[in-house]
Design a protein around this motif. Sequence first.
Motif, PDB file in Angstrom:
ATOM      1  N   ASN A  86       1.024  -1.147  -0.273  1.00  0.00           N
ATOM      2  CA  ASN A  86       0.051  -0.203   0.221  1.00  0.00           C
ATOM      3  C   ASN A  86       0.602   1.247  -0.282  1.00  0.00           C
ATOM      4  O   ASN A  86      -0.028   2.225  -0.719  1.00  0.00           O
ATOM      5  CB  ASN A  86      -1.051   0.409   1.206  1.00  0.00           C
ATOM      6  CG  ASN A  86      -2.134  -0.534   1.112  1.00  0.00           C
ATOM      7  OD1 ASN A  86      -3.454  -0.145   0.077  1.00  0.00           O
ATOM      8  ND2 ASN A  86      -2.183  -1.754   1.261  1.00  0.00           N
ATOM      9  N   VAL A  87       1.842   1.410   0.470  1.00  0.00           N
ATOM     10  CA  VAL A  87       3.329   2.019   0.528  1.00  0.00           C
ATOM     11  C   VAL A  87       4.338   2.816  -0.566  1.00  0.00           C
ATOM     12  O   VAL A  87       4.208   3.866  -1.145  1.00  0.00           O
ATOM     13  CB  VAL A  87       3.832   2.662   1.818  1.00  0.00           C
ATOM     14  CG1 VAL A  87       2.720   2.616   2.981  1.00  0.00           C
ATOM     15  CG2 VAL A  87       5.076   1.485   2.529  1.00  0.00           C
ATOM     16  N   ARG A  92       3.092   8.181  -5.669  1.00  0.00           N
ATOM     17  CA  ARG A  92       3.574   8.641  -4.247  1.00  0.00           C
ATOM     18  C   ARG A  92       4.609   9.028  -3.856  1.00  0.00           C
ATOM     19  O   ARG A  92       5.218   9.594  -3.536  1.00  0.00           O
ATOM     20  CB  ARG A  92       2.015   8.120  -3.521  1.00  0.00           C
ATOM     21  CG  ARG A  92       0.691   8.423  -4.150  1.00  0.00           C
ATOM     22  CD  ARG A  92      -0.177  10.309  -3.663  1.00  0.00           C
ATOM     23  NE  ARG A  92       0.993  10.203  -2.381  1.00  0.00           N
ATOM     24  CZ  ARG A  92      -0.196  10.349  -1.696  1.00  0.00           C
ATOM     25  NH1 ARG A  92      -1.310  10.047  -1.359  1.00  0.00           N
ATOM     26  NH2 ARG A  92       0.420  10.912  -0.209  1.00  0.00           N
ATOM     27  N   THR A  93       5.048   7.217  -3.976  1.00  0.00           N
ATOM     28  CA  THR A  93       6.535   7.616  -3.366  1.00  0.00           C
ATOM     29  C   THR A  93       7.594   6.249  -4.106  1.00  0.00           C
ATOM     30  O   THR A  93       8.130   6.335  -4.352  1.00  0.00           O
ATOM     31  CB  THR A  93       5.944   6.251  -1.917  1.00  0.00           C
ATOM     32  OG1 THR A  93       5.653   4.983  -2.402  1.00  0.00           O
ATOM     33  CG2 THR A  93       5.257   6.897  -1.115  1.00  0.00           C
ATOM     34  N   PHE A  94       7.199   6.257  -5.723  1.00  0.00           N
ATOM     35  CA  PHE A  94       7.847   6.251  -7.031  1.00  0.00           C
ATOM     36  C   PHE A  94       7.813   6.942  -7.663  1.00  0.00           C
ATOM     37  O   PHE A  94       6.646   6.148  -8.112  1.00  0.00           O
ATOM     38  CB  PHE A  94       8.399   4.494  -6.908  1.00  0.00           C
ATOM     39  CG  PHE A  94       7.497   3.459  -7.208  1.00  0.00           C
ATOM     40  CD1 PHE A  94       7.152   3.667  -8.736  1.00  0.00           C
ATOM     41  CD2 PHE A  94       6.455   3.243  -6.380  1.00  0.00           C
ATOM     42  CE1 PHE A  94       6.033   2.534  -9.214  1.00  0.00           C
ATOM     43  CE2 PHE A  94       5.573   2.147  -7.101  1.00  0.00           C
ATOM     44  CZ  PHE A  94       5.675   1.843  -8.582  1.00  0.00           C
ATOM     45  N   ARG A 148      13.807   0.715   0.132  1.00  0.00           N
ATOM     46  CA  ARG A 148      14.353   1.321  -0.399  1.00  0.00           C
ATOM     47  C   ARG A 148      14.699   1.428  -2.037  1.00  0.00           C
ATOM     48  O   ARG A 148      15.296   2.506  -2.724  1.00  0.00           O
ATOM     49  CB  ARG A 148      16.466   0.421  -1.083  1.00  0.00           C
ATOM     50  CG  ARG A 148      16.254   0.078   0.973  1.00  0.00           C
ATOM     51  CD  ARG A 148      18.184  -0.940   0.626  1.00  0.00           C
ATOM     52  NE  ARG A 148      18.710  -0.509   1.704  1.00  0.00           N
ATOM     53  CZ  ARG A 148      19.514  -1.448   2.520  1.00  0.00           C
ATOM     54  NH1 ARG A 148      19.372  -3.065   1.183  1.00  0.00           N
ATOM     55  NH2 ARG A 148      19.578  -1.851   4.128  1.00  0.00           N
ATOM     56  N   TYR A 149      13.833   0.833  -2.369  1.00  0.00           N
ATOM     57  CA  TYR A 149      12.785   1.172  -4.032  1.00  0.00           C
ATOM     58  C   TYR A 149      12.493   2.530  -3.865  1.00  0.00           C
ATOM     59  O   TYR A 149      12.769   3.533  -5.120  1.00  0.00           O
ATOM     60  CB  TYR A 149      12.340   0.154  -4.204  1.00  0.00           C
ATOM     61  CG  TYR A 149      11.995   0.413  -5.739  1.00  0.00           C
ATOM     62  CD1 TYR A 149      11.990  -0.003  -6.735  1.00  0.00           C
ATOM     63  CD2 TYR A 149      10.035   0.423  -5.734  1.00  0.00           C
ATOM     64  CE1 TYR A 149      11.266   0.609  -8.147  1.00  0.00           C
ATOM     65  CE2 TYR A 149       9.905   0.628  -6.586  1.00  0.00           C
ATOM     66  CZ  TYR A 149      10.750   0.461  -8.379  1.00  0.00           C
ATOM     67  OH  TYR A 149      10.045   0.801  -9.546  1.00  0.00           O
ATOM     68  N   ILE A 150      11.536   3.227  -2.801  1.00  0.00           N
ATOM     69  CA  ILE A 150      11.129   4.290  -2.697  1.00  0.00           C
ATOM     70  C   ILE A 150      12.040   5.206  -2.128  1.00  0.00           C
ATOM     71  O   ILE A 150      11.407   6.798  -2.071  1.00  0.00           O
ATOM     72  CB  ILE A 150       9.623   4.338  -2.247  1.00  0.00           C
ATOM     73  CG1 ILE A 150      10.053   4.501  -0.573  1.00  0.00           C
ATOM     74  CG2 ILE A 150       9.145   3.074  -2.568  1.00  0.00           C
ATOM     75  CD1 ILE A 150       8.909   3.310   0.446  1.00  0.00           C
ATOM     76  N   GLY A 151      13.189   4.771  -1.657  1.00  0.00           N
ATOM     77  CA  GLY A 151      14.301   6.036  -1.638  1.00  0.00           C
ATOM     78  C   GLY A 151      14.819   5.415   0.464  1.00  0.00           C
ATOM     79  O   GLY A 151      15.300   7.229   0.547  1.00  0.00           O
TER      80      GLY A 151
END
Length: 198
Positions: A86-87, A92-94, A148-151
Amino acid sequence: MRRWRELRPGDDVIVRDVGLHPPAPVTGGWIHAAFTPPAQREPWMREALAESDALVEELLAADLVVVGVPMYNFGMPAQLKAWIDNVVRVGRTFGFDRTREGEPYWPMLADQGRQLVLLSSRGDYGYGRGERLEAINHVEPGVLTPLRYIGIDDAHSVAVEYDEFGDERLRASIERAERDIDALVQRLTAERVLREAA
């Protein structure tokens, strides 16, 4: 959390127990809605993404994310996987752009100073880096890889082992983990004081 609150009583702390209140799993309709540009979303799409929107906003508001996770059959529980799904969210995140040269995906939370603390428990021993069961430990990699993929690259891990044995080895592992957590809290809070003073 107790030690953190002692050192930084003014910090806001949000607790989300996904074991007791699991997010809904991602579905094909959810993915269709997420990849539809916001201005083109139909009402059902906004409804399908409402819980994800709330979870993403909660994540974006946090500068430190603490994840407690037991090992279930070498991986994470389904409830935590649902939270991650969900995140880790397009737009939104990537980011995603088919026309972008090179890599069409990029992390949207990179370079924001967000930190992750991963607290895990498992029944056996030897799942750590370079140890005998590392190859079948899908807990830490399963959490760290998508975040990590989203930072969220600044990650710290502490594990309790031997929880199936319930003997002195478990007690020693818990004591070691508690010492490691206290030391990590001390270091992270000191780093925050330095950043805030700069």
